[in-house]
Design an enzyme around this catalytic site. Structure first.
Site, PDB file in Angstrom:
ATOM      1  N   TYR A 143      21.838  43.250 -86.790  1.00 25.11           N
ATOM      2  CA  TYR A 143      22.777  42.876 -85.735  1.00 25.11           C
ATOM      3  C   TYR A 143      23.190  41.428 -85.924  1.00 25.11           C
ATOM      4  CZ  TYR A 143      24.652  42.045 -81.045  1.00 25.11           C
ATOM      5  OH  TYR A 143      25.454  41.724 -79.985  1.00 25.11           O
ATOM      6  N   ASP A 238      21.433  35.044 -91.473  1.00 24.68           N
ATOM      7  CA  ASP A 238      21.517  35.038 -90.020  1.00 24.68           C
ATOM      8  C   ASP A 238      20.125  34.720 -89.494  1.00 24.68           C
ATOM      9  OD1 ASP A 238      21.587  35.578 -87.315  1.00 24.68           O
ATOM     10  OD2 ASP A 238      22.862  37.354 -87.509  1.00 24.68           O
ATOM     11  N   LYS A 266      20.413  30.667 -79.819  1.00 23.16           N
ATOM     12  CA  LYS A 266      19.830  30.021 -78.639  1.00 23.16           C
ATOM     13  C   LYS A 266      18.533  29.281 -78.908  1.00 23.16           C
ATOM     14  CE  LYS A 266      18.556  34.773 -77.631  1.00 23.16           C
ATOM     15  NZ  LYS A 266      19.446  35.302 -78.676  1.00 23.16           N
TER      16      LYS A 266
END
Length: 427
Positions: A143, A238, A266
């Site tokens: 994802y 990622d 985050k």
């Protein structure tokens, strides 16, 4: 009688799609309803009904030092006293960028954004602009946020919902997205042999953590690096989940494989809304206003988020024993949990690395998207509901990770293990 959380959920469904602002919060995958959280501290969450939970979600990863860390909180309060945002350059942006470049081995220049999705979307545009190519290769079950081109065989919430692609994403948006199986280097090589001159980049979670937690097999990441170098494509890591969690330099430092671009989320804001992408100077200098790849954001580099992230990253850099604690805690917890499961004879496996882990309710080894999907989601749902009822907050979906923090002390881990043992021995 309805609980306070159930009442709020009923009300929320009148105003929010599905009653939530992110699909996995709906708890539908485990046949339950959301807990509405009022506060968090260290390793604990409290909900609207006053229930306390030992938290293994950690705001989906960034709470490495536990919730509401006093030094991070103090830095946020000080920043807020100066103003909530300026839409202008600030010193803390420079300090933060410098610190990320010092810590992440492959990053020489960085651009702040507001989320992991935005970071990935921007990094892909940079890769295309730099290479003058159009195709991107991604892996099934990984994802990379909800930008159109990445919602192809996506993991995490999309996998939980049983949605391979999203409505509203046109064929034109995904026509340049190539798919390969995670850990299948031969499949990647075949793509390059067919159309290597058109592939701008390969994007990968160095540890796949959105179809559960799936580790890279030996040589996989190194093989991706070699293929990208051979064909002139960029390798994008990622690291929205792995960055600064698996080591002070992320997965790239842990595995010793240097990507051309990296994306962060985050975790670099200690849980506040923030993201970043960065990499080699020669690549990043194609970004506007220096180069021709346009990307902008009024809220990028928000001083409050930068203050929180800078404080946490400084603590991680200056106190390497934090990673020793995370590693030892994760090794103890997941090893003991595996022993409990084996003793009970339940078809369930543990996959983990450091403070990141997952239970797969299957008797098969999980190495990719298809083997992850073979897991018994009903069995996970029953386990999740039991743990929640007994004060353990685990992800409300089979295909999400468990996150440990330095606030998860040995007594808390043992309390969790005892509850898990009661459950597994009963079934």
């Amino acid at each position: 009688m309805m609980t306070r959380s159930e009442q709020l959920y009923k009300e929320a469904k009148q105003y929010l799609p599905g009653g939530v602002n992110s699909p996995v919060r709906a708890f539908g995958a485990v046949g339950d309803t959301p807990r509405f959280i009022t506060r968090a501290d260290a390793a604990y969450l409290w909900d609207e009904d006053g229930n306390r939970y030992i938290d293994y979600v950690g705001s989906w990863g960034p709470m490495l030092l536990g919730h509401n860390h006093p030094k991070i909180r103090e830095s946020v309060v000080r920043a807020c006293e100066q103003g909530l945002g300026f839409g202008a350059a600030t010193k803390i942006e420079v300090d933060m960028a410098k610190l990320i470049c010092e810590m992440a081995p492959s990053v020489e220049m960085v651009r702040m954004v507001n989320s992991g999705t935005e970071a990935v979307m921007s990094a892909l545009r940079v890769a295309r602009g730099y290479t003058r190519r159009e195709k991107i290769l991604k892996f099934q079950g990984c994802y990379h946020g909800h930008s159109d081109a990445m919602l192809v065989k996506a993991g995490s919430g999309a996998l939980t919902q049983g949605i391979a692609d999203s409505a509203g994403v046109t064929a034109g948006c995904t026509k340049d997205t190539l798919l390969a199986a995670y850990n299948d280097l031969d499949g990647v090589r075949a793509h390059f042999e067919r159309e290597g001159e058109q592939i701008a980049a390969v994007i990968v979670e160095p540890v796949a953590a959105n179809m559960g937690v799936v580790l890279p097999q030996p040589g996989f990441l190194q093989g991706l690096r070699s293929l990208c170098t051979e064909y002139g494509a960029l390798l994008i890591f990622d690291e929205v989940i792995t960055g600064f969690r698996l080591s002070a330099g992320g997965a790239q430092k842990l595995f010793g494989v240097m990507p051309d671009l990296s994306t962060f989320g985050k975790i670099i804001g200690a849980g506040m809304p923030v993201g970043a992408y960065g990499g080699k100077r020669c690549i990043m200098e194609v970004v506007s206003p220096v180069g021709s790849v346009y990307q902008a954001g009024t809220l990028s580099g928000n001083p409050v988020a930068m203050a929180a992230g800078y404080t946490m990253l400084r603590l991680l850099k200056e106190q390497p024993q934090i990673y020793d604690q995370l590693q030892s805690g994760g090794e103890y917890f997941f090893t003991q949990l595996q022993k409990i499961i084996q003793k009970a004879g339940v078809p369930c496996q543990i996959s983990h690395i450091g403070s990141l882990g997952c239970l797969f309710f299957t008797d098969r080894a999980v190495t990719d998207y298809e083997s992850a999907r073979a897991s018994d989601t009903n069995a996970y749902a029953a386990y999740c509901r039991y743990m929640l009822r007994h004060g353990i907050y685990v992800a409300p979906a089979q295909f999400e990770a468990m996150f440990l923090s330095t606030a998860h002390t040995r007594p808390l881990l043992d309390d969790t293990l005892q509850i898990a043992e009661t459950y597994f021995s009963a079934i």
